[in-house]
Design a protein around this motif. Structure first.
Motif, PDB file in Angstrom:
ATOM      1  N   TRP A 124      48.692  47.115  42.819  1.00  0.00           N
ATOM      2  CA  TRP A 124      48.374  46.919  41.734  1.00  0.00           C
ATOM      3  C   TRP A 124      46.434  46.850  41.623  1.00  0.00           C
ATOM      4  CZ3 TRP A 124      50.440  49.916  37.569  1.00  0.00           C
ATOM      5  CH2 TRP A 124      51.233  50.058  38.091  1.00  0.00           C
ATOM      6  N   PRO A 125      45.802  46.587  41.466  1.00  0.00           N
ATOM      7  CA  PRO A 125      44.957  46.672  41.034  1.00  0.00           C
ATOM      8  C   PRO A 125      44.389  44.987  40.819  1.00  0.00           C
ATOM      9  CG  PRO A 125      44.482  47.689  38.883  1.00  0.00           C
ATOM     10  CD  PRO A 125      45.851  47.666  40.094  1.00  0.00           C
ATOM     11  N   TYR A 126      43.514  44.512  40.999  1.00  0.00           N
ATOM     12  CA  TYR A 126      42.531  42.985  40.848  1.00  0.00           C
ATOM     13  C   TYR A 126      41.843  43.132  39.786  1.00  0.00           C
ATOM     14  CZ  TYR A 126      45.282  40.941  43.653  1.00  0.00           C
ATOM     15  OH  TYR A 126      46.368  40.318  44.772  1.00  0.00           O
ATOM     16  N   LEU A 127      42.214  41.767  38.153  1.00  0.00           N
ATOM     17  CA  LEU A 127      40.960  42.359  37.347  1.00  0.00           C
ATOM     18  C   LEU A 127      40.324  41.066  38.050  1.00  0.00           C
ATOM     19  CD1 LEU A 127      39.841  43.108  33.998  1.00  0.00           C
ATOM     20  CD2 LEU A 127      41.508  41.015  33.526  1.00  0.00           C
ATOM     21  N   LEU A 128      38.499  41.502  37.933  1.00  0.00           N
ATOM     22  CA  LEU A 128      37.760  40.485  38.102  1.00  0.00           C
ATOM     23  C   LEU A 128      37.206  39.440  36.513  1.00  0.00           C
ATOM     24  CD1 LEU A 128      36.270  41.628  41.379  1.00  0.00           C
ATOM     25  CD2 LEU A 128      38.203  40.231  40.752  1.00  0.00           C
ATOM     26  N   ARG A 129      37.373  38.151  36.122  1.00  0.00           N
ATOM     27  CA  ARG A 129      37.055  37.812  35.189  1.00  0.00           C
ATOM     28  C   ARG A 129      36.216  36.342  35.238  1.00  0.00           C
ATOM     29  NH1 ARG A 129      41.395  36.762  30.937  1.00  0.00           N
ATOM     30  NH2 ARG A 129      42.537  35.874  33.063  1.00  0.00           N
ATOM     31  N   PRO A 130      34.832  36.550  35.322  1.00  0.00           N
ATOM     32  CA  PRO A 130      33.856  35.528  35.790  1.00  0.00           C
ATOM     33  C   PRO A 130      34.091  34.239  34.312  1.00  0.00           C
ATOM     34  CG  PRO A 130      32.508  37.258  35.978  1.00  0.00           C
ATOM     35  CD  PRO A 130      33.877  37.584  35.416  1.00  0.00           C
ATOM     36  N   GLY A 131      34.219  33.008  35.387  1.00  0.00           N
ATOM     37  CA  GLY A 131      34.496  31.873  34.475  1.00  0.00           C
ATOM     38  C   GLY A 131      35.527  31.864  33.806  1.00  0.00           C
ATOM     39  N   ALA A 132      36.320  32.580  34.035  1.00  0.00           N
ATOM     40  CA  ALA A 132      37.555  32.386  33.706  1.00  0.00           C
ATOM     41  C   ALA A 132      38.390  31.815  34.202  1.00  0.00           C
ATOM     42  CB  ALA A 132      38.414  33.701  33.427  1.00  0.00           C
ATOM     43  N   ALA A 133      40.007  30.958  33.787  1.00  0.00           N
ATOM     44  CA  ALA A 133      40.423  29.422  34.490  1.00  0.00           C
ATOM     45  C   ALA A 133      41.269  30.582  35.516  1.00  0.00           C
ATOM     46  CB  ALA A 133      41.989  29.879  34.072  1.00  0.00           C
ATOM     47  N   ARG A 134      41.866  31.783  35.506  1.00  0.00           N
ATOM     48  CA  ARG A 134      42.111  33.215  36.181  1.00  0.00           C
ATOM     49  C   ARG A 134      41.005  33.644  37.017  1.00  0.00           C
ATOM     50  NH1 ARG A 134      48.797  34.511  35.350  1.00  0.00           N
ATOM     51  NH2 ARG A 134      47.976  35.116  37.842  1.00  0.00           N
ATOM     52  N   ARG A 135      39.916  33.702  37.549  1.00  0.00           N
ATOM     53  CA  ARG A 135      38.803  34.374  37.636  1.00  0.00           C
ATOM     54  C   ARG A 135      39.482  35.763  38.934  1.00  0.00           C
ATOM     55  NH1 ARG A 135      37.003  29.736  39.475  1.00  0.00           N
ATOM     56  NH2 ARG A 135      37.387  29.649  41.127  1.00  0.00           N
ATOM     57  N   ALA A 136      40.701  35.726  39.327  1.00  0.00           N
ATOM     58  CA  ALA A 136      41.382  37.548  39.564  1.00  0.00           C
ATOM     59  C   ALA A 136      42.368  37.196  39.599  1.00  0.00           C
ATOM     60  CB  ALA A 136      40.733  37.287  41.340  1.00  0.00           C
ATOM     61  N   GLU A 137      42.864  38.346  38.629  1.00  0.00           N
ATOM     62  CA  GLU A 137      44.634  38.337  38.233  1.00  0.00           C
ATOM     63  C   GLU A 137      44.734  39.228  38.576  1.00  0.00           C
ATOM     64  OE1 GLU A 137      46.943  38.284  34.231  1.00  0.00           O
ATOM     65  OE2 GLU A 137      44.559  37.528  34.434  1.00  0.00           O
ATOM     66  N   GLN A 138      45.479  40.054  39.153  1.00  0.00           N
ATOM     67  CA  GLN A 138      46.261  41.231  39.568  1.00  0.00           C
ATOM     68  C   GLN A 138      46.718  41.903  37.819  1.00  0.00           C
ATOM     69  OE1 GLN A 138      49.362  41.505  42.692  1.00  0.00           O
ATOM     70  NE2 GLN A 138      48.355  43.172  43.240  1.00  0.00           N
ATOM     71  N   LEU A 139      46.396  42.942  37.597  1.00  0.00           N
ATOM     72  CA  LEU A 139      47.188  43.843  36.361  1.00  0.00           C
ATOM     73  C   LEU A 139      48.153  44.599  36.901  1.00  0.00           C
ATOM     74  CD1 LEU A 139      43.279  45.487  35.105  1.00  0.00           C
ATOM     75  CD2 LEU A 139      45.020  42.910  34.603  1.00  0.00           C
ATOM     76  N   ILE A 140      50.039  44.264  36.605  1.00  0.00           N
ATOM     77  CA  ILE A 140      50.964  44.922  37.302  1.00  0.00           C
ATOM     78  C   ILE A 140      51.553  45.854  35.944  1.00  0.00           C
ATOM     79  CG2 ILE A 140      53.101  44.840  38.167  1.00  0.00           C
ATOM     80  CD1 ILE A 140      51.618  42.276  39.783  1.00  0.00           C
TER      81      ILE A 140
END
Length: 340
Positions: free
Chosen positions: A207-223
């Motif tokens: 599954w891909p990863y969502l990249l969110r600069p500055g967030a608590a979880r900057r790289a979160e896998q979208l499942i």
């Protein structure tokens, strides 16, 4: 290869019978004769080396042309999305492998394919070509993402049938290296709509990863649940309903990859900490797709300490659209904002 010994033999015979010095038996004459033969042999070897290097350069040029056709360079922007992609091949000296990807803008949204053919290197190129060729047409023709996946399945099945005919002993082919029953390709199909919603169909792919600069979880896998089996061993189910696995807001990124990245190991057998590396790369900065690809590959190669044991492809995009409207019942519950 027979030309060099023939030339060397012709020179030796001509020297032996035509040169008076070759008829003498003294030490000086023998030294001169040995030097002549050594010089001629060295010249022939150097000539052969230059010829082999020229052929190698031509083969690499052909491989590069094949790569540009199959994995054509992606535009830097497509329908409000910034893009970058890269690939590391497990075959030494090869620039192409068994991974595949493409992005097209359609009337139904931006559609993306990321796949991984069983095996790697030149042997997987035909399958890569069959799947990508089908995707590039079906992505525009099919209104539903499930229709695109069925077209990919049919293209892959046709390719296997053709290989079976070509490799059958009656056709003069040798015993195939890999039984066709074991041939498969993992596929992740994504559709990114104008509101940033990501809909997916997954056949055995990461599954891909969502990249969110500055967030608590900057790289979160979208499942989006359990993936279906890869294309090849089993038929697709009768119903193909894409799952909504997330939403990309302006400024956020999405990373697709093949398992050659997550499966990379160091000398002690430890897997590459992919998610931690992504969080470190993204940090609090703007997601720059090219920089993310380069930084992740640098960390991967540093971790494994050498060339990868499997092909490793990566595709990164960033949402540069000005506004993403709030959708009723948005499961992510994030507010609307604009890119400055």
């Amino acid at each position: 290869m027979l030309g060099l010994p023939s030339v060397w033999g012709a020179v030796a015979i001509s020297y032996k019978f035509a040169c008076p010095l070759a008829q003498q038996t003294g030490l000086g004459a023998r030294i001169v004769s040995s030097a002549v033969f050594f010089a001629v042999g060295t010249g022939l070897i150097v000539h052969a080396r230059h010829g082999l290097l020229r052929e190698l350069r031509e083969m690499r040029a052909v491989a590069g042309a094949a790569q540009s056709v199959l994995l054509r360079p992606l535009p830097s922007r497509i329908d409000g999305l910034a893009l970058a992609a890269g690939q590391l091949s497990a075959d030494r000296g090869a620039s192409i492998g068994g991974d595949l990807y493409d992005v097209v803008a359609t009337d139904h949204g931006v559609r993306i394919v990321m796949g991984d053919v069983r095996g790697h290197g030149l042997a997987a190129l035909a399958t890569v070509g069959a799947v990508l060729g089908s995707f590039r047409e079906a992505a525009h023709d099919e209104s539903e993402l499930g229709g695109v996946l069925r077209r990919l399945e049919r293209a892959h099945a046709r390719h296997l049938r053709q290989r079976s005919r070509d490799e059958h002993p009656a056709a003069g082919g040798a015993e195939p290296e890999n039984p066709l029953a074991e041939e498969f390709v993992t596929v992740l199909l994504l559709e990114i709509r104008q509101d940033g919603a990501v809909h997916a169909l997954n056949c055995g792919h990461p599954w891909p990863y969502l990249l969110r600069p500055g967030a608590a979880r900057r790289a979160e896998q979208l499942i989006g649940g359990d993936p279906m089996p890869p294309l090849g061993p089993f038929p697709l189910p009768p119903e193909l309903a894409p799952v909504r696995c997330g939403r990309i807001l302006p400024g956020e990124g999405l990373l697709l990859h093949t398992d050659g990245i997550e499966d990379g190991r160091d000398a002690r057998g430890r897997f590459f900490p992919f998610q931690d590396a992504l969080s470190e790369v993204v940090g609090h900065r703007t997601v720059v797709p090219t920089a993310v690809v380069q930084a992740v590959y640098a960390r991967l190669l540093r971790h494994i300490g050498g060339p990868p044991s499997d092909d490793a492809a990566m595709l990164v995009l960033r949402n540069d659209r000005r506004r993403v409207p709030v959708q009723h019942g948005d499961p992510l519950g994030r507010t609307v904002h604009t890119v400055p």
